[in-house]
Design an enzyme around this catalytic site. Structure first.
Site, PDB file in Angstrom:
ATOM      1  N   GLY A 209     -33.941 -42.361-103.614  1.00  0.00           N
ATOM      2  CA  GLY A 209     -33.339 -41.558-104.292  1.00  0.00           C
ATOM      3  C   GLY A 209     -32.129 -41.225-102.706  1.00  0.00           C
ATOM      4  O   GLY A 209     -31.291 -39.760-102.726  1.00  0.00           O
TER       5      GLY A 209
ATOM      6  N   ASP B 125     -37.958 -43.858-118.296  1.00  0.00           N
ATOM      7  CA  ASP B 125     -36.997 -42.884-117.081  1.00  0.00           C
ATOM      8  C   ASP B 125     -35.535 -43.431-117.400  1.00  0.00           C
ATOM      9  O   ASP B 125     -34.924 -42.226-117.848  1.00  0.00           O
ATOM     10  CB  ASP B 125     -36.916 -42.221-115.617  1.00  0.00           C
ATOM     11  CG  ASP B 125     -36.878 -43.541-115.178  1.00  0.00           C
ATOM     12  OD1 ASP B 125     -36.295 -44.488-116.090  1.00  0.00           O
ATOM     13  OD2 ASP B 125     -36.746 -43.893-114.044  1.00  0.00           O
TER      14      ASP B 125
ATOM     15  N   ASN C 216     -26.844 -42.686-106.811  1.00  0.00           N
ATOM     16  CA  ASN C 216     -27.704 -40.998-107.145  1.00  0.00           C
ATOM     17  C   ASN C 216     -26.273 -40.026-106.571  1.00  0.00           C
ATOM     18  O   ASN C 216     -26.306 -38.748-106.765  1.00  0.00           O
ATOM     19  CB  ASN C 216     -28.756 -40.910-105.601  1.00  0.00           C
ATOM     20  CG  ASN C 216     -30.180 -41.479-106.245  1.00  0.00           C
ATOM     21  OD1 ASN C 216     -30.393 -41.278-106.750  1.00  0.00           O
ATOM     22  ND2 ASN C 216     -30.705 -42.590-105.249  1.00  0.00           N
TER      23      ASN C 216
ATOM     24  N   HIS D 299     -34.762 -46.593-114.060  1.00  0.00           N
ATOM     25  CA  HIS D 299     -35.155 -47.480-113.712  1.00  0.00           C
ATOM     26  C   HIS D 299     -35.783 -49.038-114.406  1.00  0.00           C
ATOM     27  O   HIS D 299     -36.427 -48.995-114.711  1.00  0.00           O
ATOM     28  CB  HIS D 299     -35.467 -46.666-112.416  1.00  0.00           C
ATOM     29  CG  HIS D 299     -35.225 -45.932-111.798  1.00  0.00           C
ATOM     30  ND1 HIS D 299     -35.003 -44.572-112.187  1.00  0.00           N
ATOM     31  CD2 HIS D 299     -35.450 -46.025-110.518  1.00  0.00           C
ATOM     32  CE1 HIS D 299     -35.428 -43.419-111.275  1.00  0.00           C
ATOM     33  NE2 HIS D 299     -34.359 -45.189-109.942  1.00  0.00           N
TER      34      HIS D 299
ATOM     35  N   SER E 293     -33.551 -46.443-104.856  1.00  0.00           N
ATOM     36  CA  SER E 293     -34.593 -47.139-105.755  1.00  0.00           C
ATOM     37  C   SER E 293     -34.231 -48.184-105.735  1.00  0.00           C
ATOM     38  O   SER E 293     -35.403 -48.458-106.653  1.00  0.00           O
ATOM     39  CB  SER E 293     -34.813 -46.040-106.464  1.00  0.00           C
ATOM     40  OG  SER E 293     -34.027 -45.199-107.545  1.00  0.00           O
TER      41      SER E 293
END
Length: 220
Positions: free
Chosen positions: A85, A194, A113, A197, A48
């Site tokens: 992801g 979040d 991840n 990111h 991502s």
């Protein structure tokens, strides 16, 4: 007679100059446009952080990086092969599909991840090792970018995870950018809500910091 001799000498000199001019133009045709004649296709292979999670298309890392490289005069297309992801295992499974885009170079940004899910660092190492070996087999130069484990995962996990990138860079003889999120991680102003990111400004910081190494990597 004198006039004829002078005219003949003039013609011979003109012919010599013409031959030299043709040789010079021919030589320059090989030297000057060589870089432009062979455009670079840089595969940004990642998760991502590469894909541009929750960002407008023009704010994603590959787009901002391509713009920065073209501003430096390079004929570069940056291919967005980021999938949000993706773990290292998922990325390995789609690598051949990504290579169908015929890249000339690759930037590998993976592992975040695996770390966030607490997956085995040894498995991540093995998957990344296989990815780098496959790119090497395809004759594609690689710039490897690193990731760092979150402190809450503990010192042992951090040690096992953080050594993946320098170890693999050394094993495969690759340039390493130690931490993809350098200057951006944990800075609320440079991240989405979040906290993980980067936002548009955060991506711009990543591009600014990694650009000198990418230029060296591309031989610019």
């Amino acid at each position: 007679m004198l006039l004829n001799a002078q005219y003949g000498a003039f013609l011979r000199l003109s012919n010599v100059m013409l031959v030299l001019a043709v040789m010079l133009v021919t030589a320059l045709s090989f030297v000057l446009p060589a870089q432009a004649a062979q455009p670079i296709r840089l595969l940004a292979f990642g998760d991502s952080l590469t894909a541009g999670y929750n960002l407008p298309p023009d704010a994603a890392f590959p787009v901002q990086l391509e713009k920065a490289l073209r501003a430096k005069g390079l004929n570069v297309t940056v291919i967005n092969a980021g999938v949000s992801g993706d773990t290292t295992a998922a990325a390995l499974s789609r690598l051949d599909w990504a290579l169908a885009d015929k890249p000339t170079h690759a930037l590998v940004e993976l592992g975040a991840n695996d770390m966030l899910r607490g997956l085995s660092p040894e498995q991540a190492r093995g998957n990344l090792d296989a990815i780098l070996a496959r790119l090497k087999q395809a004759g594609i130069p690689v710039l490897l970018t690193g990731m760092q484990a979150a402190p809450n995962l503990g010192a042992d996990y951090g040690r096992r995870f953080n050594t993946i990138y320098p170890d693999l860079a050394a094993k495969h003889g690759l340039p390493l950018y130690p931490f993809f999120l350098d200057g951006v991680a944990a800075d609320a102003k440079l991240n989405l809500g979040d906290g993980m990111h980067p936002n548009r400004e955060g991506v711009a910081v990543i591009v600014q910091r990694i650009l000198p190494q990418i230029l060296r990597f591309l031989g610019a």
